[in-house]
Design an enzyme around this catalytic site. Structure first.
Site, mmCIF file in Angstrom:
data_model
loop_
_atom_site.group_PDB
_atom_site.id
_atom_site.type_symbol
_atom_site.label_atom_id
_atom_site.label_comp_id
_atom_site.label_asym_id
_atom_site.label_seq_id
_atom_site.Cartn_x
_atom_site.Cartn_y
_atom_site.Cartn_z
ATOM 1 N N ARG A 51 0.795 -1.234 0.000
ATOM 2 C CA ARG A 51 0.000 0.000 0.000
ATOM 3 C C ARG A 51 0.824 1.279 0.000
ATOM 4 O O ARG A 51 0.574 2.192 -0.781
ATOM 5 C CB ARG A 51 -0.927 0.065 1.230
ATOM 6 C CG ARG A 51 -2.218 -0.675 1.077
ATOM 7 C CD ARG A 51 -2.594 -1.292 2.401
ATOM 8 N NE ARG A 51 -1.631 -2.324 2.714
ATOM 9 C CZ ARG A 51 -1.744 -3.584 2.303
ATOM 10 N NH1 ARG A 51 -2.807 -3.950 1.664
ATOM 11 N NH2 ARG A 51 -0.807 -4.484 2.557
ATOM 12 N N THR A 52 1.780 1.370 0.905
ATOM 13 C CA THR A 52 2.457 2.655 1.092
ATOM 14 C C THR A 52 3.254 3.021 -0.155
ATOM 15 O O THR A 52 3.108 4.120 -0.701
ATOM 16 C CB THR A 52 3.349 2.615 2.352
ATOM 17 O OG1 THR A 52 2.566 2.093 3.417
ATOM 18 C CG2 THR A 52 3.847 3.997 2.721
ATOM 19 N N LYS A 80 25.790 -2.418 0.126
ATOM 20 C CA LYS A 80 27.268 -2.395 0.159
ATOM 21 C C LYS A 80 27.767 -1.606 1.361
ATOM 22 O O LYS A 80 28.954 -1.352 1.494
ATOM 23 C CB LYS A 80 27.805 -1.758 -1.121
ATOM 24 C CG LYS A 80 27.378 -2.436 -2.389
ATOM 25 C CD LYS A 80 27.925 -1.665 -3.593
ATOM 26 C CE LYS A 80 27.044 -1.800 -4.804
ATOM 27 N NZ LYS A 80 27.249 -0.713 -5.759
ATOM 28 N N ARG A 101 10.743 3.974 3.431
ATOM 29 C CA ARG A 101 10.451 3.020 4.519
ATOM 30 C C ARG A 101 11.746 2.297 4.851
ATOM 31 O O ARG A 101 12.491 1.889 3.954
ATOM 32 C CB ARG A 101 9.386 2.002 4.096
ATOM 33 C CG ARG A 101 9.258 0.870 5.127
ATOM 34 C CD ARG A 101 8.081 -0.010 4.881
ATOM 35 N NE ARG A 101 6.838 0.715 5.126
ATOM 36 C CZ ARG A 101 5.634 0.151 5.039
ATOM 37 N NH1 ARG A 101 5.526 -1.128 4.711
ATOM 38 N NH2 ARG A 101 4.559 0.860 5.259
ATOM 39 N N HIS A 129 4.472 5.995 11.474
ATOM 40 C CA HIS A 129 4.015 5.787 10.091
ATOM 41 C C HIS A 129 2.990 6.889 9.794
ATOM 42 O O HIS A 129 1.793 6.639 9.697
ATOM 43 C CB HIS A 129 3.395 4.391 9.985
ATOM 44 C CG HIS A 129 3.131 3.903 8.588
ATOM 45 N ND1 HIS A 129 3.215 4.710 7.461
ATOM 46 C CD2 HIS A 129 2.767 2.675 8.133
ATOM 47 C CE1 HIS A 129 2.922 4.001 6.392
ATOM 48 N NE2 HIS A 129 2.648 2.763 6.776
#
Ligand code: CP
Length: 308
Positions: A51-52, A80, A101, A129
């Site tokens: 969703r996000t 890395k 995120r 969030h």
């Protein structure tokens, strides 16, 4: 440079402004179809998301802008060993705004500190969030017509569920709200939310393990998934994962105008039979999330332009 890392980065007036813009986008999408023409969004998703990430990307496309993306921890130079600070400085060279995120609490703050474009937190570990909360707030507003005087039940994993922490912070700013915190003993709301938000502002709340007992008094029921990815041990997750399963039988004693929310994804917390119940709002909530992200992108890009 203005970024949104936490829901409290937005004042109640700004939240209302975003809700008004989102409702205008819903009513007049064509008016916004070129609003971000020539602008680029980077979506940096170092944790799984449907969703996000997709709603940020859909939001930018529907505003006439473009998107470049990193999905998965192994597909960028973070694998890395590149730092978040260097990632911020690099990605700022390519785009006008970033949504990220990341599994680590505080990572979005570090990104924003080092970026020269606005940053939106798409979820940082178990912390916050804010754009899910924007989706939740628009849903509450459209279902209830107000943010005050509501009895709000939050059920499930209240310890690790970052959407729970952000929603409590957001709804604590309005008068007359009461919280019913429904969870197993091991998954209670963290003490920083209880002490620094609820107790500090004298906001009424009760803690219980009994969903059915709490249901009749609720105006809003916010169900959540037990956050498997934040558990240290699989045994505990398996023991707790099905603590609460909402089904049509349990809803018999709930208010006829209850609004059932869930940030999704769901696992077993709401039986699919509940989807037919007119009180189920969780797929409306998904759509509302896209409109609120459109409104937020517009706001932050406009503020960034005014800074230059
Ligand atoms: N609600 C939410 O954040 O969903 P995703 O994890 O699919 O983005």
């Amino acid at each position: 440079m203005r970024s949104v890392i936490d829901i409290l980065d937005l004042s109640p007036d700004e939240l209302m402004e975003l809700i008004e813009v989102a409702q205008d986008i819903i009513a007049n999408p064509a008016k916004y179809a070129e609003a971000c023409h020539g602008k680029k969004l980077a979506t940096l998703f170092f944790e799984p998301s449907t969703r996000t990430r997709m709603s940020f990307e859909a939001a930018m496309y529907e505003l006439g802008g473009n998107v470049i993306s990193v999905t998965g921890a192994g597909t960028s130079s973070a694998a890395k060993g590149e730092s978040i600070a260097d990632t911020a400085k690099t990605v700022s060279c390519y785009v006008d705004i970033i949504a990220m995120r990341h599994p680590k609490e505080g990572s979005a703050y570090v990104l924003a500190k080092n970026a020269s474009v606005p940053v939106i937190n798409g979820g940082d570990g178990g912390h916050s969030h804010p754009t899910q909360t924007l989706a939740d707030l628009l849903t509450i507003y459209r279902e209830k017509g107000r943010f005050e005087g509501l009895t709000i039940g939050l059920c499930g994993d209240l310890k690790f569920g970052r959407t729970v922490h952000s929603l409590i912070q957001a709804m604590s700013r309005y008068n007359g709200n009461k919280f019913v915190l429904i969870s197993p003993e091991e998954l209670k709301v963290p003490s920083y939310v209880k002490k620094d938000v609820l107790q500090q502002q004298n906001i009424p709340y009760v803690q219980t393990t009994d969903l059915e007992g709490a249901l009749p008094e609720l105006d809003i029921l916010y169900m959540t998934r037990v956050q498997r990815e934040r558990f240290f041990n699989e045994e505990d997750y398996l023991r707790l994962k099905d603590s609460y399963i909402l089904n049509p039988d349990k809803l018999k004693n709930a208010k006829p105008d209850l609004a059932i929310l869930h940030p999704l994804p769901r696992v077993n917390e709401i039986s699919v039979a509940v989807d037919q119940d007119p009180r189920a709002c969780y797929f409306k909530q998904v759509l509302n999330g896209k409109y609120m992200r459109m409104a937020l992108i517009l706001k932050l890009l406009k503020e960034a332009e005014n800074e230059h």
